[in-house]
Scaffold this active site. Sequence first.
Site, PDB file in Angstrom:
ATOM      1  N   LYS A  90     -21.613  19.221 -18.021  1.00 29.51           N
ATOM      2  CA  LYS A  90     -22.135  17.965 -17.495  1.00 29.51           C
ATOM      3  C   LYS A  90     -22.852  18.278 -16.193  1.00 29.51           C
ATOM      4  O   LYS A  90     -22.662  19.364 -15.629  1.00 29.51           O
ATOM      5  CB  LYS A  90     -21.008  16.958 -17.273  1.00 29.51           C
ATOM      6  N   THR A 107      -1.958  18.807 -16.074  1.00 30.96           N
ATOM      7  CA  THR A 107      -1.869  17.931 -17.248  1.00 30.96           C
ATOM      8  C   THR A 107      -0.930  18.557 -18.274  1.00 30.96           C
ATOM      9  O   THR A 107      -1.189  19.666 -18.750  1.00 30.96           O
ATOM     10  CB  THR A 107      -3.271  17.732 -17.854  1.00 30.96           C
ATOM     11  N   GLU A 137      -3.554  13.711 -11.765  1.00 31.99           N
ATOM     12  CA  GLU A 137      -4.818  13.392 -11.086  1.00 31.99           C
ATOM     13  C   GLU A 137      -5.848  13.060 -12.142  1.00 31.99           C
ATOM     14  O   GLU A 137      -5.724  13.480 -13.283  1.00 31.99           O
ATOM     15  CB  GLU A 137      -5.263  14.543 -10.197  1.00 31.99           C
ATOM     16  N   PHE A 138      -6.864  12.310 -11.712  1.00 29.90           N
ATOM     17  CA  PHE A 138      -7.872  11.870 -12.680  1.00 29.90           C
ATOM     18  C   PHE A 138      -9.266  12.258 -12.204  1.00 29.90           C
ATOM     19  O   PHE A 138     -10.229  11.575 -12.481  1.00 29.90           O
ATOM     20  CB  PHE A 138      -7.770  10.354 -12.871  1.00 29.90           C
ATOM     21  N   LEU A 139      -9.329  13.361 -11.444  1.00 38.54           N
ATOM     22  CA  LEU A 139     -10.632  13.641 -10.830  1.00 38.54           C
ATOM     23  C   LEU A 139     -11.648  14.170 -11.836  1.00 38.54           C
ATOM     24  O   LEU A 139     -11.331  14.887 -12.761  1.00 38.54           O
ATOM     25  CB  LEU A 139     -10.495  14.588  -9.641  1.00 38.54           C
ATOM     26  N   CYS A 193     -11.313  19.642 -19.738  1.00 39.43           N
ATOM     27  CA  CYS A 193     -10.253  18.628 -19.836  1.00 39.43           C
ATOM     28  C   CYS A 193     -10.231  17.875 -21.152  1.00 39.43           C
ATOM     29  O   CYS A 193      -9.283  18.002 -21.929  1.00 39.43           O
ATOM     30  CB  CYS A 193     -10.386  17.631 -18.691  1.00 39.43           C
ATOM     31  N   LYS A 202      -2.016  10.785 -18.020  1.00 38.12           N
ATOM     32  CA  LYS A 202      -3.248  11.587 -17.930  1.00 38.12           C
ATOM     33  C   LYS A 202      -3.815  11.898 -19.312  1.00 38.12           C
ATOM     34  O   LYS A 202      -5.020  11.766 -19.555  1.00 38.12           O
ATOM     35  CB  LYS A 202      -2.943  12.882 -17.175  1.00 38.12           C
ATOM     36  N   ASN A 239      -7.455  10.456 -20.817  1.00 41.15           N
ATOM     37  CA  ASN A 239      -8.517  11.313 -21.347  1.00 41.15           C
ATOM     38  C   ASN A 239      -8.749  11.064 -22.836  1.00 41.15           C
ATOM     39  O   ASN A 239      -9.886  11.120 -23.306  1.00 41.15           O
ATOM     40  CB  ASN A 239      -8.204  12.783 -21.073  1.00 41.15           C
ATOM     41  N   GLY A 255     -24.790  10.757 -27.042  1.00 42.58           N
ATOM     42  CA  GLY A 255     -25.528  12.015 -26.898  1.00 42.58           C
ATOM     43  C   GLY A 255     -24.792  13.147 -27.569  1.00 42.58           C
ATOM     44  O   GLY A 255     -24.232  12.992 -28.660  1.00 42.58           O
TER      45      GLY A 255
HETATM   46  C1  UDX Z   1     -12.521  14.184 -17.280  1.00 40.49           C
HETATM   47  C2  UDX Z   1     -11.984  12.801 -16.912  1.00 40.49           C
HETATM   48  O1  UDX Z   1     -13.074  11.899 -16.716  1.00 40.49           O
HETATM   49  C3  UDX Z   1     -11.157  12.888 -15.655  1.00 40.49           C
HETATM   50  O2  UDX Z   1     -10.617  11.625 -15.356  1.00 40.49           O
HETATM   51  C4  UDX Z   1     -10.064  13.894 -15.873  1.00 40.49           C
HETATM   52  O3  UDX Z   1      -9.298  14.009 -14.733  1.00 40.49           O
HETATM   53  C5  UDX Z   1     -10.632  15.236 -16.275  1.00 40.49           C
HETATM   54  O4  UDX Z   1     -11.455  15.090 -17.409  1.00 40.49           O
HETATM   55  P1  UDX Z   1     -14.535  15.660 -16.474  1.00 40.49           P
HETATM   56  O5  UDX Z   1     -14.147  16.630 -17.550  1.00 40.49           O
HETATM   57  O6  UDX Z   1     -14.896  16.158 -15.133  1.00 40.49           O
HETATM   58  O7  UDX Z   1     -13.401  14.590 -16.267  1.00 40.49           O
HETATM   59  O8  UDX Z   1     -15.806  14.884 -17.014  1.00 40.49           O
HETATM   60  P2  UDX Z   1     -16.297  13.480 -17.559  1.00 40.49           P
HETATM   61  O9  UDX Z   1     -17.249  12.942 -16.561  1.00 40.49           O
HETATM   62  O10 UDX Z   1     -15.212  12.604 -18.059  1.00 40.49           O
HETATM   63  O11 UDX Z   1     -17.164  14.036 -18.801  1.00 40.49           O
HETATM   64  C6  UDX Z   1     -16.547  14.762 -19.846  1.00 40.49           C
HETATM   65  C7  UDX Z   1     -17.557  15.058 -20.921  1.00 40.49           C
HETATM   66  O12 UDX Z   1     -17.922  13.869 -21.594  1.00 40.49           O
HETATM   67  C8  UDX Z   1     -18.859  15.685 -20.454  1.00 40.49           C
HETATM   68  O13 UDX Z   1     -19.233  16.699 -21.353  1.00 40.49           O
HETATM   69  C9  UDX Z   1     -19.836  14.524 -20.460  1.00 40.49           C
HETATM   70  O14 UDX Z   1     -21.161  14.963 -20.659  1.00 40.49           O
HETATM   71  C10 UDX Z   1     -19.328  13.723 -21.643  1.00 40.49           C
HETATM   72  N1  UDX Z   1     -19.630  12.295 -21.535  1.00 40.49           N
HETATM   73  C11 UDX Z   1     -19.139  11.562 -20.492  1.00 40.49           C
HETATM   74  C12 UDX Z   1     -20.410  11.672 -22.507  1.00 40.49           C
HETATM   75  O15 UDX Z   1     -20.852  12.309 -23.469  1.00 40.49           O
HETATM   76  N2  UDX Z   1     -20.659  10.329 -22.399  1.00 40.49           N
HETATM   77  C13 UDX Z   1     -20.200   9.592 -21.356  1.00 40.49           C
HETATM   78  O16 UDX Z   1     -20.496   8.394 -21.324  1.00 40.49           O
HETATM   79  C14 UDX Z   1     -19.398  10.214 -20.374  1.00 40.49           C
END
Ligand code: UDX
Length: 443
Positions: free
Chosen positions: A328, A124, A154-156, A266, A210, A214, A259
């Site tokens: 998470k 990124t 990537e968006f994983l 990321c 990307k 985010n 929450g």
């Molecule tokens: C994120 C993006 O979703 C992904 O597409 C990108 O490639 C990398 O960054 P990730 O960091 O793995 O992925 O987690 P994500 O599931 O998006 O959660 C990020 C944070 O947001 C976590 O701390 C999660 O607890 C929080 N979150 C997520 C919330 O507080 N509420 C939600 O509804 C979703």
Amino acid sequence: MSERICVIGTGYLGATHAACMAELGFDVLGVDVDERKIAMLSAGVVPFAEPGLDELVSRHVREGRLRFTTSFAEAAEFAAVHFVCVGTPQSRDGDGADLSAVFAVTETLGPLLSQDTLVVGKSTVPPGTAERVSERLAALAPPDVTVEVAWNPEFLREGHAIEDTVRPDRLVLGVASAEAEKTLRHVYRQSIREGVPIEVTDVPTAELAKLAANAFLATKISFINAMAELSDLVGADIVSLADVLGYDDRIGRRGLNAGLGFGGGCLPKDIRALTAQAAELGAGVAQLLSSVDTANARMRDRVVDLAVEACDFAPRGRRIAVLGAAFKPLSDDVRDSPALHVASTLDALGARVRVYDPVANETARRAAPTLEYVDSARDAVTDADLVLHLTEWPEFRTLDPLALGAVVNHRRIIDGRHGLDPDRWRLAGWSYRALGRVTRETV
Ligand code: UDX
């Protein structure tokens, strides 16, 4: 076209990409400067927790389709397509992205190239980075070698990395030539055949895609959290409100969970990188994203405040059980973890904090060594004056509030993730509090 691929950088993104490319039938060489990481991966062991990845890596290592090395010379010779998956963390001295790993790869790989090569960035980065990489590679590569740079973000999501790599919800190919597009279409032919939407675009759009994705996700989370605060003030219920909003397709319910807010490797650093670039360019989105970041930090403070209040404003010496440390569920990643932030803040206020995370105890211990770590939720809550639910692991949803109620000192729980059923806990005699939900002591 060669069926060989190099993946440079074997952290979270790179190790997953390398293993998934092997799964798709390519011969893959993973490259990293970290000898320990390469030794582990070569033995088929993944240095971090990600569901299914250990099995995938060990199988392909065993079958010889996936190898790892620290030698960039070997990499340059091995393949004509190199995916760059190195980390781009937040800089130590500001909000911008630290691109040193991207440029270290560029400087090392460039002079070693011995065949026409496509370098595909997956890391990124702020728009404009690919162009700088391209200029350096052109200057460093031998004169008879042509190097092109494409960007393919990537968006994983952590915890779903394999599924998101093999069956992404979209493919973004940022290319400057038909040849680069053809190569990447070949790499991703299986996903394309399966109907994964594909956006072929220019390189800056792919770089921005990307960060923008985010930033949007972060904005969505901060929006619902801001509504949670308002809900508290007007006596509304944030979970019900999110359901109502989520039924609108244009809004959608996913990623709208209120929450403790977002953390991880990321979202926080990406919104800051975009904010920094936007501010430098004088773009208004800098202000918007800066508010998103502030609103997110506020959630951590508000949960700390709620905990302090639950300790009668005297947290010193109080026993606080913290359920969850990872940023998470399904991950052992504690980078910028909201849960660990709250736990550490309460520790600093003098509380006796005991943490249990199903997977992240060890990574958390390294990041926050002064906290106590135990091996079960029951051990964590035994004798606790207050319980905090801060990472919504599935196993916490099924905890038995009656059984736990028998071992705590006070039946008081704050649900920082709206992951528990308030009625179940209240029926078992607990005081259940959560941001944005009406406070009722009985059901
Ligand atoms: C994120 C993006 O979703 C992904 O597409 C990108 O490639 C990398 O960054 P990730 O960091 O793995 O992925 O987690 P994500 O599931 O998006 O959660 C990020 C944070 O947001 C976590 O701390 C999660 O607890 C929080 N979150 C997520 C919330 O507080 N509420 C939600 O509804 C979703």
